[in-house]
Enzyme design. Structure first.
Site, mmCIF file in Angstrom:
data_model
loop_
_atom_site.group_PDB
_atom_site.id
_atom_site.type_symbol
_atom_site.label_atom_id
_atom_site.label_comp_id
_atom_site.label_asym_id
_atom_site.label_seq_id
_atom_site.Cartn_x
_atom_site.Cartn_y
_atom_site.Cartn_z
ATOM 1 N NE ARG A 270 55.206 62.402 55.051
ATOM 2 C CZ ARG A 270 55.151 63.551 54.376
ATOM 3 N NH1 ARG A 270 53.998 64.141 54.167
ATOM 4 N NH2 ARG A 270 56.247 64.097 53.926
ATOM 5 C CE LYS B 277 54.853 40.360 59.724
ATOM 6 N NZ LYS B 277 55.523 39.049 59.826
ATOM 7 C CD GLU C 221 50.504 30.784 56.552
ATOM 8 O OE1 GLU C 221 50.626 30.771 57.785
ATOM 9 O OE2 GLU C 221 51.467 31.040 55.789
ATOM 10 C CE LYS D 262 48.400 37.708 60.672
ATOM 11 N NZ LYS D 262 48.908 37.634 59.331
ATOM 12 C CD GLU E 138 57.486 39.011 62.895
ATOM 13 O OE1 GLU E 138 56.578 39.231 62.089
ATOM 14 O OE2 GLU E 138 58.440 38.258 62.666
ATOM 15 N NE ARG F 293 52.398 40.016 62.664
ATOM 16 C CZ ARG F 293 51.705 40.928 62.025
ATOM 17 N NH1 ARG F 293 51.500 42.107 62.571
ATOM 18 N NH2 ARG F 293 51.229 40.677 60.830
ATOM 19 C CG ASN G 192 57.789 34.177 61.479
ATOM 20 O OD1 ASN G 192 56.931 34.539 60.681
ATOM 21 N ND2 ASN G 192 58.625 35.023 62.063
ATOM 22 C CG HIS H 229 56.143 30.847 57.820
ATOM 23 N ND1 HIS H 229 55.181 30.107 58.471
ATOM 24 C CD2 HIS H 229 55.471 31.600 56.916
ATOM 25 C CE1 HIS H 229 53.982 30.414 57.994
ATOM 26 N NE2 HIS H 229 54.123 31.311 57.045
ATOM 27 C CG HIS I 20 59.936 32.012 54.265
ATOM 28 N ND1 HIS I 20 59.884 32.826 55.370
ATOM 29 C CD2 HIS I 20 58.781 32.217 53.598
ATOM 30 C CE1 HIS I 20 58.740 33.483 55.378
ATOM 31 N NE2 HIS I 20 58.049 33.136 54.316
ATOM 32 C CG HIS J 45 53.640 31.104 51.645
ATOM 33 N ND1 HIS J 45 54.904 31.410 52.084
ATOM 34 C CD2 HIS J 45 52.818 31.232 52.725
ATOM 35 C CE1 HIS J 45 54.849 31.743 53.372
ATOM 36 N NE2 HIS J 45 53.588 31.646 53.778
#
Ligand code: GLY
Length: 345
Positions: free
Chosen positions: A117, A139, A181, A213, A223, A227, A231, A234, A238, A250
């Site tokens: 955990r 993330k 980015e 960020k 998010e 947040r 994106n 993106h 993506h 990416h």
């Protein structure tokens, strides 16, 4: 040395300096942990074997070297690593070091967040992309057969150590990947000026990117709102990445997505043509290819077939101006028309 503190569900420091692979004990004291697992990949291990091996100040460092590449971010590797942690008697007070780029960071973060955990995670990003983005903000993820990053957690590291000397040996393609980015941050916030994008990535540029960020993550760690601004570029990015079968990087796809976001912003918000052209000229002068490659209809179809899309609408980040992003909800036909409508070029 530059340092910034992130005040999220866990508070931690990001330390940026030219360490040349030799980390002072005051920032990297593995003696605090009985056992440490270093997760890295074949390419990074090949390049920085000496640095990784020199972390073995005690005999309780375990190395897990995965094949480099996105394909390694899978459930099989995840289970293999957590089983080995268990076999080697890792306890809750032990630690995982993510030593590598985005793939290693996501997988190691997911391992650290779920083993017993949650055990301590220290990030040592080795690519520009992971330095300015994925190592910070918590993330973590692995890919599932039905999609990228579909299984993951939000789990903040205990520390992020950025050694800018790693950039010296980073292939140009990887530097370009990271700039995707950084350009995004320059569009979201004035702490990175369009002029700064012409410079090479240094401590200050990385620091400014991370401040942008950090501020967003502190406001909306999970998010549920702001947040999503991260994106920017993106949504289309993506889709292009997926259509290319992940053969395009990416960052390269994010730059294509940023160009699409600029076009949509021009058509939706009359984004100033001077601003539009200034950004595009910097993107072009850095050698990025902004062509979307695939037909608009195919890209839009791909966006709406994504498991993360929101029914018949997609949340898209557009710009009213530099540093004035806005999230808009677009239907399939609206996105399609905005993408094909002529903007300034
Ligand atoms: N890479 C976007 C985020 O961390 O939210």
């Amino acid at each position: 040395m530059l340092k910034l503190r992130v005040k999220a569900s866990r508070e931690y420091d990001i330390i940026i300096s030219r360490f040349n692979g030799s980390f002072p004990e005051c920032i990297f004291n593995l003696k605090n942990f009985k056992k440490t697992a270093v997760i890295t990949d074949t390419e990074v291990y090949g390049r920085y074997k000496n640095v990784i091996d020199s972390l073995s100040v005690t005999n309780s460092i375990y190395k897990y070297v995965i094949e480099s590449g996105e394909k390694s971010k899978n459930g099989e590797n995840y289970l293999k690593i957590i089983n080995r942690l268990a076999e080697n008697g890792f306890q809750r007070h032990d630690a995982v070091i993510a030593f590598g780029g985005g793939v290693v960071g996501d997988l190691a973060g997911f391992v650290a967040s779920t083993y017993m955990r949650g055990i301590t995670l220290i990030s040592v990003p080795t690519t520009l992309l992971s330095m300015v983005d994925s190592s910070v903000g918590g993330k973590t993820a692995i890919d599932l057969p039905s999609g990228k990053n579909l299984c993951g957690t939000f789990y903040q590291p205990a520390a992020v150590i950025i050694d800018t000397a790693f950039l010296d040996t980073l292939p140009e393609k990887e530097i370009m990947n990271g700039y995707g980015e950084i350009i995004k941050y320059a569009l979201l916030d004035k702490r990175i000026s369009v002029e700064m994008l012409s410079e090479s990535a240094d401590e200050q540029l990385i620091y400014n990117s991370l401040c942008i960020k950090r501020d967003i993550v502190e406001e909306d760690e999970y998010e549920s709102g702001k947040r999503a601004l991260l994106n920017l570029g993106h949504t289309v990015g993506h889709a292009v990445e997926k259509l290319s079968g992940y053969t395009l990087s990416h960052g390269e796809c994010v730059v294509k997505g940023l160009k699409a976001a600029l076009d949509i912003s021009a058509n939706l918000f009359n984004l100033d043509s001077g601003v539009y052209n200034k950004i595009l000229s910097v993107i072009n002068s850095r050698g990025h290819n902004t062509s979307l490659i695939y037909p608009t209809e195919e890209i839009v179809k791909c966006i709406f077939s994504d498991k993360k899309s929101d029914g018949d609408k997609v949340r898209f980040v557009a710009l009213k101006n530099i540093a004035e992003p806005e999230i808009v909800s677009l239907k399939i036909n609206e996105l399609n028309s905005l993408l094909i409508a002529k903007s300034y070029n």
